[in-house]
Design an enzyme around this catalytic site. Structure first.
Site, PDB file in Angstrom:
ATOM      1  N   SER A 155       0.821  -1.205   0.000  1.00  0.00           N
ATOM      2  CA  SER A 155       0.000   0.000   0.000  1.00  0.00           C
ATOM      3  C   SER A 155       0.860   1.262   0.000  1.00  0.00           C
ATOM      4  CB  SER A 155      -0.945  -0.058   1.209  1.00  0.00           C
ATOM      5  OG  SER A 155      -2.064   0.718   0.950  1.00  0.00           O
ATOM      6  N   HIS A 188      -7.807  -5.538   0.394  1.00  0.00           N
ATOM      7  CA  HIS A 188      -6.545  -4.842   0.615  1.00  0.00           C
ATOM      8  C   HIS A 188      -5.782  -5.463   1.791  1.00  0.00           C
ATOM      9  CE1 HIS A 188      -4.218  -1.216  -0.054  1.00  0.00           C
ATOM     10  NE2 HIS A 188      -4.210  -0.960   1.242  1.00  0.00           N
TER      11      HIS A 188
HETATM   12  C1  GTR Z   1      -5.455   4.356   1.636  1.00  0.00           C
HETATM   13  C2  GTR Z   1      -4.871   5.205   0.561  1.00  0.00           C
HETATM   14  C3  GTR Z   1      -4.102   4.355  -0.385  1.00  0.00           C
HETATM   15  C4  GTR Z   1      -3.241   3.314   0.290  1.00  0.00           C
HETATM   16  C5  GTR Z   1      -3.779   2.837   1.608  1.00  0.00           C
HETATM   17  C6  GTR Z   1      -2.799   2.200   2.583  1.00  0.00           C
HETATM   18  O1  GTR Z   1      -6.267   5.043   2.497  1.00  0.00           O
HETATM   19  O2  GTR Z   1      -5.915   5.850  -0.069  1.00  0.00           O
HETATM   20  O3  GTR Z   1      -3.353   5.170  -1.263  1.00  0.00           O
HETATM   21  O4  GTR Z   1      -1.944   3.725   0.408  1.00  0.00           O
HETATM   22  O5  GTR Z   1      -4.364   3.828   2.345  1.00  0.00           O
HETATM   23  O6  GTR Z   1      -1.653   2.607   2.692  1.00  0.00           O
HETATM   24  O7  GTR Z   1      -3.249   1.284   3.285  1.00  0.00           O
END
Ligand code: GTR
Length: 406
Positions: free
Chosen positions: A242, A383
């Site tokens: 991320s 995610h």
């Molecule tokens: C989210 C962000 C992403 C990603 C993520 C993370 O909120 O929008 O760009 O980086 O966080 O790091 O878990």
């Protein structure tokens, strides 16, 4: 995974039509040879520096390393644990490096290096790991922005240490907040002030934000690893998830000592093409996380077509080293198709350098990884970094770093 563009006004003009070609220089000259690519590569790094992540300031801030703890019988005797403090500059700033090296192998270990989100003590349950000393986000057991013993092992599910060791790999990790705490304070904490010129109170518009500082920290960790006889300096893979995947890509682009680069769900500002305007857009990321990029990047909110780069060029900067991009089907915010396309569009650079880029033609089905010198998978779920992701990273490393046991 069909998605609607999330950018207002998208569709009036298709920004994808303006995607820069990795093999055509800004002035229009074609890139035909490895030597030409060297020039184009330098140009692309300069463009990402000036417009996206910011330049690393020229000041030299020395880092000295101190081994503060080690145990050759850690992890039930399977690993050697080392904890190293990197002293940054002369004012007491520190970054803590946690290292596990497999015991059952002979010779220096190949390893994965990655930043973690909440402190080294959160990547596993090992009670000997020192608690982070920096500001930490309030999160399960960590209150008042203080690292707490209750948060030990909080992120253990994201770090496949057992399997890494079993397959002959080491793991090195640093807490990103040791380089720059992840909130917008105008760059008063973290390492940025150490680099200010006299009278300077914040980075210039083309100077680094948090991602730049995190990437710098990865390179400083690499300075230690190349000097530790237990680590193989030729076989260090830099990996990140991320926001920390964005940092891993930027670190790997700038620092060619990293033998392999791995992005997990890095999305906007990472592996995903900005011009697709799918999921998180440049505007969305600049509004929520203005401190991640340089200030110049804010000018590209809703103006993706005007960016002199896009993220396939960031992946291309890994060439000819192996680069792997991992996505998750339900992680629409990170635009899996945009991450895949980026890996595919970086591949001509690999071809020019005599390497096989991403095999196949289209987006592969879930759990069917593609592995050329450029690799890609999408897996079911959301995610996060899963055991499946780590297994594929290790497969890819086995393929390109001559295996964990060599
Ligand atoms: C989210 C962000 C992403 C990603 C993520 C993370 O909120 O929008 O760009 O980086 O966080 O790091 O878990």
């Amino acid at each position: 995974m069909t998605q609607e563009s999330t950018r207002p006004g998208a569709g009036l003009l298709d920004p994808m039509a303006t995607l820069p070609d990795p093999l055509i220089c800004l002035g229009g000259a074609p890139v035909r040879t490895a030597e030409d690519w060297g020039q184009r590569r330098a140009e692309i790094i300069d463009l990402f520096s000036a417009h996206v992540y910011g330049r690393t300031p020229p000041a030299s801030v020395p880092v000295t390393f101190e081994l503060v703890e080690s145990d050759a019988a850690a992890w039930q005797g399977r690993a050697t644990r080392k904890q190293i403090v990197g002293h940054i500059g002369a004012a007491g700033h520190q970054m803590d490096l946690l290292l596990y090296l497999p015991n059952h192998r002979s010779g220096p270990a190949p390893l994965f290096l990655g930043l973690n989100f909440y402190g080294n003590h959160t990547v596993c349950d090992d009670p000997a790991v020192r608690l982070a000393h920096s500001w930490t986000p309030d999160h399960a057991g960590q209150g008042g922005n203080r690292p707490a013993a209750e948060s030990r092992g909080l992120s253990a599910g994201s770090w496949a240490i057992d399997e890494l060791l079993a397959r002959g790999y080491g793991l090195a990790t640093v807490y990103c907040g040791d380089l720059d705490p992840d909130y917008d304070d105008g760059f008063q904490n973290g390492i940025h002030p150490l680099f200010y010129a006299p009278g300077q109170t914040r980075p210039h518009a083309d100077e680094w934000g948090a991602i730049g500082a995190w990437a710098w920290g990865l390179s400083r960790a690499m300075d230690y690893l190349v000097a530790d006889a237990g680590c193989d300096p030729q076989r260090v893979a830099v990996m990140g998830h991320s926001r920390l995947g964005k940092a891993a890509l930027w670190a790997g682009a700038q620092d060619e000592r990293f033998a392999m680069i791995i992005s997990n769900d890095s999305g906007c500002g990472g592996a995903a093409l900005s011009r697709r305007c799918m999921g998180e857009t440049v505007r969305a990321i600049n509004e929520r996380f203005p401190h991640w990029f340089c200030r110049n990047f804010a000018a590209y909110s809703d103006r993706e077509a005007d960016l002199p780069v896009d993220q396939h060029l960031l992946l291309a900067l890994a060439a000819p080293r192996p680069v792997y991009v991992a996505s998750a089907e339900d992680d629409a915010w990170a635009d899996p198709e945009g991450e895949h396309l980026s890996a595919r569009l970086a591949s001509p650079v690999y071809g020019l350098l005599g390497q096989r880029g991403l095999p196949g033609e289209g987006m592969p089905p879930a759990n069917q990884p593609l592995m050329g010198r450029v690799g890609y998978h999408v897996r079911p779920g959301g995610h996060g970094v899963t055991a499946y992701d780590w297994q594929r990273f290790m497969d890819f490393a086995d393929l390109h770093l001559a295996g964990g046991f060599s």
